[in-house]
Design an enzyme around this catalytic site. Sequence first.
Site, PDB file in Angstrom:
ATOM      1  N   HIS A 128       0.867  -1.181   0.000  1.00  0.00           N
ATOM      2  CA  HIS A 128       0.000   0.000   0.000  1.00  0.00           C
ATOM      3  C   HIS A 128       0.907   1.235   0.000  1.00  0.00           C
ATOM      4  CE1 HIS A 128      -2.839   2.933   1.738  1.00  0.00           C
ATOM      5  NE2 HIS A 128      -3.822   2.113   1.419  1.00  0.00           N
ATOM      6  N   GLN A 208      -4.425  -4.965   7.143  1.00  0.00           N
ATOM      7  CA  GLN A 208      -5.436  -5.900   6.634  1.00  0.00           C
ATOM      8  C   GLN A 208      -5.384  -7.256   7.325  1.00  0.00           C
ATOM      9  OE1 GLN A 208      -7.800  -4.981   4.762  1.00  0.00           O
ATOM     10  NE2 GLN A 208      -7.043  -3.076   3.864  1.00  0.00           N
ATOM     11  N   LYS A 231     -10.512   0.005  10.533  1.00  0.00           N
ATOM     12  CA  LYS A 231     -10.712  -1.187   9.696  1.00  0.00           C
ATOM     13  C   LYS A 231     -11.113  -2.399  10.532  1.00  0.00           C
ATOM     14  CE  LYS A 231      -7.082   0.177   6.410  1.00  0.00           C
ATOM     15  NZ  LYS A 231      -7.700   0.638   5.161  1.00  0.00           N
ATOM     16  N   CYS A 370      -4.649   2.597  -3.714  1.00  0.00           N
ATOM     17  CA  CYS A 370      -3.388   3.030  -3.113  1.00  0.00           C
ATOM     18  C   CYS A 370      -2.297   1.991  -3.301  1.00  0.00           C
ATOM     19  CB  CYS A 370      -3.566   3.330  -1.626  1.00  0.00           C
ATOM     20  SG  CYS A 370      -4.714   4.659  -1.311  1.00  0.00           S
TER      21      CYS A 370
HETATM   22  C1  LIG Z   1      -2.320  -2.815   3.594  1.00  0.00           C
HETATM   23  C2  LIG Z   1      -2.649  -1.434   4.038  1.00  0.00           C
HETATM   24  N1  LIG Z   1      -1.695  -0.670   4.586  1.00  0.00           N
HETATM   25  C3  LIG Z   1      -1.933   0.580   5.017  1.00  0.00           C
HETATM   26  C4  LIG Z   1      -3.171   1.136   4.907  1.00  0.00           C
HETATM   27  C5  LIG Z   1      -3.365   2.534   5.377  1.00  0.00           C
HETATM   28  O1  LIG Z   1      -4.251   2.602   6.446  1.00  0.00           O
HETATM   29  P1  LIG Z   1      -4.715   4.005   7.000  1.00  0.00           P
HETATM   30  O2  LIG Z   1      -5.355   4.726   5.861  1.00  0.00           O
HETATM   31  O3  LIG Z   1      -5.686   3.664   8.062  1.00  0.00           O
HETATM   32  O4  LIG Z   1      -3.514   4.705   7.485  1.00  0.00           O
HETATM   33  C6  LIG Z   1      -4.206   0.374   4.357  1.00  0.00           C
HETATM   34  C7  LIG Z   1      -5.566   0.918   4.254  1.00  0.00           C
HETATM   35  O5  LIG Z   1      -6.068   1.210   3.206  1.00  0.00           O
HETATM   36  C8  LIG Z   1      -3.929  -0.929   3.898  1.00  0.00           C
HETATM   37  O6  LIG Z   1      -4.893  -1.667   3.347  1.00  0.00           O
END
Ligand SMILES: Cc1ncc(COP(=O)(O)O)c(C=O)c1O
Lengths: 416, 416, 132, 132
Positions: A128, A208, A231, A370
């Site tokens: 991500h 996740q 989440k 993302c």
């Molecule tokens: C694998 C992963 N890492 C990081 C994030 C980032 O999370 P957050 O937007 O809560 O910082 C997400 C969420 O979309 C994700 O799915």
Amino acid sequence: MHVDRNEFHPLEVDRIREDFPIFAGDSPIAYLDSAASSQTARCVLEAMDGYYESYRSNIHRGIYHISEEATAAYEDARQKIARFISARRASQVVFTRNTTESINLVAHSWGNANIGRDDEILLTVMEHHSNLVPWQLLAERTGATLRFIEVTDEGLLQLDDLDQLLTERTKLVAITHVSNVLGTINPVWEITAAAHSVGATVLIDAAQSVPHLPVDAQALDCDFLAFSGHKMCGPTGVGVLYGKRELLEEMPPFLGGGSMIRAVQRERSTYADVPARFEAGTPAIAEAIGLGHAVDYLEKIGLDAVHAHEQQIIDYAHQKLSEIDGITIYGPKPRMKAGVITFNLEGIHPHDLAGVLDTTGVAVRAGHHCAQPLMQHYGVIATARASFYLYNTMEDVDRLYDGALKAQNLLARRQG
Amino acid sequence: MHVDRNEFHPLEVDRIREDFPIFAGDSPIAYLDSAASSQTARCVLEAMDGYYESYRSNIHRGIYHISEEATAAYEDARQKIARFISARRASQVVFTRNTTESINLVAHSWGNANIGRDDEILLTVMEHHSNLVPWQLLAERTGATLRFIEVTDEGLLQLDDLDQLLTERTKLVAITHVSNVLGTINPVWEITAAAHSVGATVLIDAAQSVPHLPVDAQALDCDFLAFSGHKMCGPTGVGVLYGKRELLEEMPPFLGGGSMIRAVQRERSTYADVPARFEAGTPAIAEAIGLGHAVDYLEKIGLDAVHAHEQQIIDYAHQKLSEIDGITIYGPKPRMKAGVITFNLEGIHPHDLAGVLDTTGVAVRAGHHCAQPLMQHYGVIATARASFYLYNTMEDVDRLYDGALKAQNLLARRQG
Amino acid sequence: MNIYEEDILDHYENPSNYGTLEKPDISYEEDNPLCGDQIRMDLEVEDGVIKDVRFSGHGCTISQAAASMLTEEVKGQALDDVKKLSKDDILEMLGIPLGPVRLKCGLLALKVLKAGAYGIKGWPGEEDDEEE
Amino acid sequence: MNIYEEDILDHYENPSNYGTLEKPDISYEEDNPLCGDQIRMDLEVEDGVIKDVRFSGHGCTISQAAASMLTEEVKGQALDDVKKLSKDDILEMLGIPLGPVRLKCGLLALKVLKAGAYGIKGWPGEEDDEEE
Ligand SMILES: Cc1ncc(COP(=O)(O)O)c(C=O)c1O
Ligand SMILES: Cc1ncc(COP(=O)(O)O)c(C=O)c1O
């Protein structure tokens, strides 16, 4: 669809759905975007309202009743979360805003102190942006080099060449536990062990995984673990950084301000012990308390049961969606992944697919999720993604299927 | 106490108190710690619950209804806050966790890019640690020098030597609008003008002003302004950084991750426009929406009326507390300050004072109030502080007075 | 409120003025990196009036239909009038409300057209609508 | 639940073992920077047993009363037994529950005593109670 209850419903989904206000009413949404943000359990909302309505105050320094109550509730949440991920001590749990901030905290505090020009940071192509951009910025600051574990066509990590990628220059390995696009559950224990054997530090992006699988930070033996409250049935505005004690204790402060100090003089300060050192300013008090209750809720249901439930759904979803002409499903087979299915329909822009699904009350995400480097790997700009959680049903899958056919009818006329 | 309504109650406090759940019930708390964190208005809680119960989802990328609704509500909150502080554009409002993070964002992003070894940063001795420690850390990173505007015995800024302090080496002036300990309302407009005349950038810590006084960012002409939602009838977990457009646009990213990018490649990324560039990851969605409603609420009542109400209370509190033997009140006369009164009773540790007050249902803060350099200036380690807001009454002051006498009876027996 | 109105689908399937001009006086192209939508606008301009216009590119129904409708609208218009076109004009053409994500799709064609009309860098930018 | 119990106030006003020893075998001192509470403990130790003890310092009722009570408790005890004293023992002595801030005050004397007993740096730290 008639299903054997024991086979397909390890969770009492009907009862679970009652815990989530959004599913009340006659035509509930088929909410298939929990990987972006889950619904929040009613008990979490009640815990937060309880704070706001009866002991609203700042924490840590207050000597009056409600402030002591708030401090205790905030620290209690830390204990619960520590237990939930099997941390040895509560002080290894730092509250942040989200996974992104947790990772940036490590990149700044640990990274600036430990990464140099000749060092390498090993990532994967399926990260991500939140577990990629902070390391790009760190590499810019320090001159370090980023390297990548490739992804196979099946959507697994290409681990054959891990031995070449891991060298004594590798100072950090930062990998996602579960891909938010492919659903792939990565063998993070093995990668961590291999990384440690060359002396590298390991950060696991558990955004996740912690919501969906049992995660034991001590067993994984990772050095850092990051995840988000929003989440995992919790509120927005709170996330967690777990770290090994020795590492956290050696790390310099990141954000400066109230609560993270021991003593302040005009020109310099000394800093508080962890975790306070990394929680400058008034924290997300209500949100941390809420997250503690989300953890209670998930523990009561059991993460094994949650995972098993998602497995059933994702099995069924693969089966069902595979019937659609012109569908491409990205990622591994159901048994090797979590409750995420990402796909494209030939000739239909994912935005349009999501738009038509929306008209039928089905919420999916469309875009790059993302994860642009992964999109580049697959040669696509965007995909549609349905993601599932404990409150989803087989019927939700049927509605997804029906909506996809509707989109084809409406939009794929140019084809054919 | 019988008072003339018009004279003493520009606010209909009884009705206002109904908007705050904590004051329901028979023996409501005398909550005198709003400078630490205010109570949260019911309408704010309802707005957040509304989000959680009917359109809970992530923002920005969602194409389905409830995500569009969430995005609109989040951006709407930004507009409201921009209007509230008279920002020219909504994009000048960046959502953060709190004042502390807002200031750290500037210290990292703007500071690292603009501050060098020979530069000076001008602060005041009355800064909250959150507007001091980030600059100490920046000075450590860059070799810059911190300088300080002194505080007079009366608790005002010693501005006679401002001309000597402001030189062409001064690159940044970071000052608090209202002292959280003394209540002093600083002449930030004049200081900003003087700072600009030597080319310095100005950051105003508005944590204690935006909740209590009308603040017009354009009129103040400051370059940055930072404040927290939890001190202004809003929720925990959300704060604001306002910045001038040209400055924000030139600033490099601080935290990296989702939502703050334009396009991501493996090795490097391009970044989104402001404000998205500074909001990496999933933001505090519910909290931002809540803060928007807090601003609506405060605007409806009127910040002028809030300030006038606090003036009445603080006048009365000064008068009443001055009657107590052995009291020392720190800071300027009521007319020159906001609704804060900080004091010590001879021979009684402030912890004990707060402890006894708590037994009578009066909540005050005791400690260094995250302002150790100011404590050092006054030669004390801790003080007691009562702080007032729109929901406080004259009766709260009476209860404070009675409790202080009780503490003297109980604890000052050694004196005598 | 269905965003898949027949009118929009018609423009998507049978776009007006689709293609390129051989010798455009103005040609500008941009993409939306989030979803990959891409629009190019070619204009033939005489005495400040748009004599002919073509668009090309690819993307979702909204971005393509908006481009098609927009070309119909501006053919024969003065370049200065094109500069005055706003978000609301596009929403009126499309005849449906758009959420924040789809709005970016819907406005891409206008953004490209305006950037072309202003000479790319002279354009004050779409964000300016926001100013109070 | 009133934290200003007579018992605590008595210890605060007339502390036991207040003062210093001329030739302490162990002497250790620490402060709580948050509120300025300060405690010094002087011990006379013979064959691993505390023969005499004095405390000095200043602070709020809780920190001073706890120090006073603690000196009464440990006089005549083996140093090894002192190492086993816990948060709960202090709370029992005080006889009242303490919120998180006052807990720091209440435990300061024990912290100083233990640091002294362990020889300052050998002490595993108060936080260890937390371990599961
Ligand atoms: C694998 C992963 N890492 C990081 C994030 C980032 O999370 P957050 O937007 O809560 O910082 C997400 C969420 O979309 C994700 O799915
Ligand atoms: C003047 C001042 N600045 C900064 C802060 C820090 O605010 P926060 O804890 O919300 O970051 C405070 C709050 O205590 C304050 O009073």
